[in-house]
Design a protein around this motif. Structure first.
Motif, PDB file in Angstrom:
ATOM      1  N   UNK A 167      -0.191  17.196  -3.266  1.00 49.64           N
ATOM      2  CA  UNK A 167      -0.323  15.739  -3.420  1.00 49.64           C
ATOM      3  C   UNK A 167      -1.755  15.302  -3.721  1.00 49.64           C
ATOM      4  N   UNK A 168      -1.863  14.365  -4.682  1.00 50.92           N
ATOM      5  CA  UNK A 168      -3.132  13.667  -4.906  1.00 50.92           C
ATOM      6  C   UNK A 168      -3.198  12.435  -4.014  1.00 50.92           C
ATOM      7  N   UNK A 169      -2.055  11.781  -3.857  1.00 47.28           N
ATOM      8  CA  UNK A 169      -1.951  10.600  -3.004  1.00 47.28           C
ATOM      9  C   UNK A 169      -0.852  10.840  -1.978  1.00 47.28           C
ATOM     10  N   UNK A 170      -1.172  10.570  -0.717  1.00 42.78           N
ATOM     11  CA  UNK A 170      -0.219  10.728   0.382  1.00 42.78           C
ATOM     12  C   UNK A 170       0.093   9.335   0.916  1.00 42.78           C
ATOM     13  N   UNK A 171       1.372   8.989   0.941  1.00 45.04           N
ATOM     14  CA  UNK A 171       1.815   7.665   1.383  1.00 45.04           C
ATOM     15  C   UNK A 171       2.606   7.840   2.676  1.00 45.04           C
ATOM     16  N   UNK A 172       2.196   7.133   3.706  1.00 44.19           N
ATOM     17  CA  UNK A 172       2.905   7.158   4.986  1.00 44.19           C
ATOM     18  C   UNK A 172       3.615   5.822   5.164  1.00 44.19           C
ATOM     19  N   UNK A 173       4.918   5.861   5.436  1.00 38.40           N
ATOM     20  CA  UNK A 173       5.698   4.641   5.674  1.00 38.40           C
ATOM     21  C   UNK A 173       6.327   4.772   7.055  1.00 38.40           C
ATOM     22  N   UNK A 174       6.023   3.814   7.945  1.00 42.62           N
ATOM     23  CA  UNK A 174       6.459   3.923   9.339  1.00 42.62           C
ATOM     24  C   UNK A 174       6.351   2.562  10.027  1.00 42.62           C
ATOM     25  N   UNK A 202     -11.676  14.615   5.546  1.00 45.04           N
ATOM     26  CA  UNK A 202     -12.296  14.473   4.228  1.00 45.04           C
ATOM     27  C   UNK A 202     -11.681  13.437   3.320  1.00 45.04           C
ATOM     28  N   UNK A 203     -10.659  12.709   3.787  1.00 45.50           N
ATOM     29  CA  UNK A 203     -10.018  11.685   2.954  1.00 45.50           C
ATOM     30  C   UNK A 203     -10.711  10.352   3.211  1.00 45.50           C
ATOM     31  N   UNK A 204     -11.438   9.863   2.215  1.00 43.78           N
ATOM     32  CA  UNK A 204     -12.221   8.640   2.378  1.00 43.78           C
ATOM     33  C   UNK A 204     -11.498   7.396   1.854  1.00 43.78           C
ATOM     34  N   UNK A 205     -10.627   7.574   0.860  1.00 41.47           N
ATOM     35  CA  UNK A 205      -9.933   6.430   0.258  1.00 41.47           C
ATOM     36  C   UNK A 205      -8.617   6.199   1.006  1.00 41.47           C
ATOM     37  N   UNK A 206      -8.604   5.160   1.860  1.00 40.90           N
ATOM     38  CA  UNK A 206      -7.435   4.846   2.690  1.00 40.90           C
ATOM     39  C   UNK A 206      -7.121   3.359   2.548  1.00 40.90           C
ATOM     40  N   UNK A 207      -5.881   3.041   2.174  1.00 42.06           N
ATOM     41  CA  UNK A 207      -5.447   1.640   2.034  1.00 42.06           C
ATOM     42  C   UNK A 207      -4.323   1.384   3.031  1.00 42.06           C
ATOM     43  N   UNK A 216       0.109  13.254  -8.465  1.00 40.02           N
ATOM     44  CA  UNK A 216       1.257  13.640  -7.649  1.00 40.02           C
ATOM     45  C   UNK A 216       1.254  12.823  -6.364  1.00 40.02           C
ATOM     46  N   UNK A 217       2.398  12.245  -6.043  1.00 35.79           N
ATOM     47  CA  UNK A 217       2.498  11.354  -4.879  1.00 35.79           C
ATOM     48  C   UNK A 217       3.498  11.940  -3.890  1.00 35.79           C
ATOM     49  N   UNK A 218       3.043  12.137  -2.648  1.00 37.90           N
ATOM     50  CA  UNK A 218       3.904  12.570  -1.554  1.00 37.90           C
ATOM     51  C   UNK A 218       4.098  11.392  -0.611  1.00 37.90           C
ATOM     52  N   UNK A 232     -10.586  16.823   0.858  1.00 36.93           N
ATOM     53  CA  UNK A 232     -11.365  15.908   0.015  1.00 36.93           C
ATOM     54  C   UNK A 232     -10.682  15.691  -1.327  1.00 36.93           C
ATOM     55  N   UNK A 233     -10.889  14.505  -1.885  1.00 31.98           N
ATOM     56  CA  UNK A 233     -10.344  14.195  -3.202  1.00 31.98           C
ATOM     57  C   UNK A 233      -8.968  13.564  -3.157  1.00 31.98           C
ATOM     58  N   UNK A 234      -8.318  13.617  -2.033  1.00 30.45           N
ATOM     59  CA  UNK A 234      -7.005  12.972  -1.884  1.00 30.45           C
ATOM     60  C   UNK A 234      -7.205  11.542  -1.404  1.00 30.45           C
ATOM     61  N   UNK A 235      -6.176  10.729  -1.575  1.00 40.04           N
ATOM     62  CA  UNK A 235      -6.213   9.367  -1.059  1.00 40.04           C
ATOM     63  C   UNK A 235      -4.932   9.103  -0.285  1.00 40.04           C
ATOM     64  N   UNK A 236      -4.978   8.094   0.563  1.00 45.26           N
ATOM     65  CA  UNK A 236      -3.866   7.791   1.461  1.00 45.26           C
ATOM     66  C   UNK A 236      -3.533   6.312   1.406  1.00 45.26           C
ATOM     67  N   UNK A 237      -2.235   5.995   1.511  1.00 47.77           N
ATOM     68  CA  UNK A 237      -1.760   4.625   1.699  1.00 47.77           C
ATOM     69  C   UNK A 237      -0.867   4.637   2.935  1.00 47.77           C
ATOM     70  N   UNK A 238      -1.122   3.720   3.869  1.00 51.38           N
ATOM     71  CA  UNK A 238      -0.286   3.562   5.059  1.00 51.38           C
ATOM     72  C   UNK A 238       0.448   2.228   4.958  1.00 51.38           C
ATOM     73  N   UNK A 239       1.782   2.284   4.978  1.00 49.93           N
ATOM     74  CA  UNK A 239       2.606   1.074   4.934  1.00 49.93           C
ATOM     75  C   UNK A 239       3.331   1.000   6.268  1.00 49.93           C
TER      76      UNK A 239
END
Length: 195
Positions: free
Chosen positions: A77-84, A160-165, A2-4, A122-129
């Motif tokens: 969400x499993x993956x949280x994407x921030x666009x800003x 707790x979110x360790x996977x960040x791109x 699931x992607x937010x 924990x267990x979630x991942x993040x992408x920042x664009x």
């Protein structure tokens, strides 16, 4: 998965909005993605202003009924994407207000009495664009990577979110900014994303 996607820009004619469209398209074409939800903070009319008084205390923010729907989105969400955009070396105040309210003690982390809290996301991942007018290396050389440090260490690792791109695109107001290549890079990333 699931992607937010949390989109933070007041203009739907912006480059940030174009990145949003590519992220949505890439996710929808990815068989590993079950569902995509978009939270447009400006369109939503999200109130970024913190209010603390006798009736509304900071320690109760994790249970604020007005924010329940947003907490449910983050849990889902499993993956949280921030666009800003990056303005003055950091995300817009609207997004920072969202972060202040949503990543609260009792929801995003729990104090343990030690140096660091227990991250509850924990267990979630993040992408920042993010995009900026200045050159791509400006935050690294002029600001000691303040933007990435703020997002990765002061926020995501703390909860707790360790996977960040990061996709941190510079020179975006230049006609030589290679917009199409950067938009395609975001699209391809989400289309082929495994986790």
């Amino acid at each position: 998965m699931n992607v937010l996607i949390i989109y933070t820009h007041p203009n739907h004619q912006s480059l940030s909005y174009a990145f949003l469209q590519e992220a949505i398209l890439g996710n929808k074409e990815n068989a590993k993605v079950a569902e995509v939800k978009v939270l447009d903070l400006y369109e939503e009319g999200f109130n970024p202003v913190l209010v603390f008084n006798k009736e509304k205390r900071r320690r109760d923010m994790h249970a604020d009924p007005e924010l329940a729907r947003y907490r449910e989105q983050l849990i889902w969400a499993d993956k949280i994407v921030f666009i800003y955009p990056i303005w003055w070396g950091r995300p817009p105040a609207m997004l920072l207000g969202y972060i202040d309210q949503m990543f609260a003690a009792g929801f995003a982390y729990k104090d343990t009495g030690g140096l660091l809290p227990e991250g509850l996301l924990k267990g979630k991942s993040v992408v920042c664009i993010s995009s900026m007018k200045g050159p791509a290396h400006y935050p690294l050389y002029w600001l000691n990577n303040a933007h990435k440090t703020l997002m990765r260490k002061a926020l995501f690792n703390y909860v707790g979110i360790k996977q960040v791109k990061f996709f941190e695109f510079g020179s975006m107001e230049s006609p030589r900014g290679r917009h199409k290549q950067k938009l395609n890079k975001v699209y391809r990333y989400f289309k082929t994303l495994e986790r």
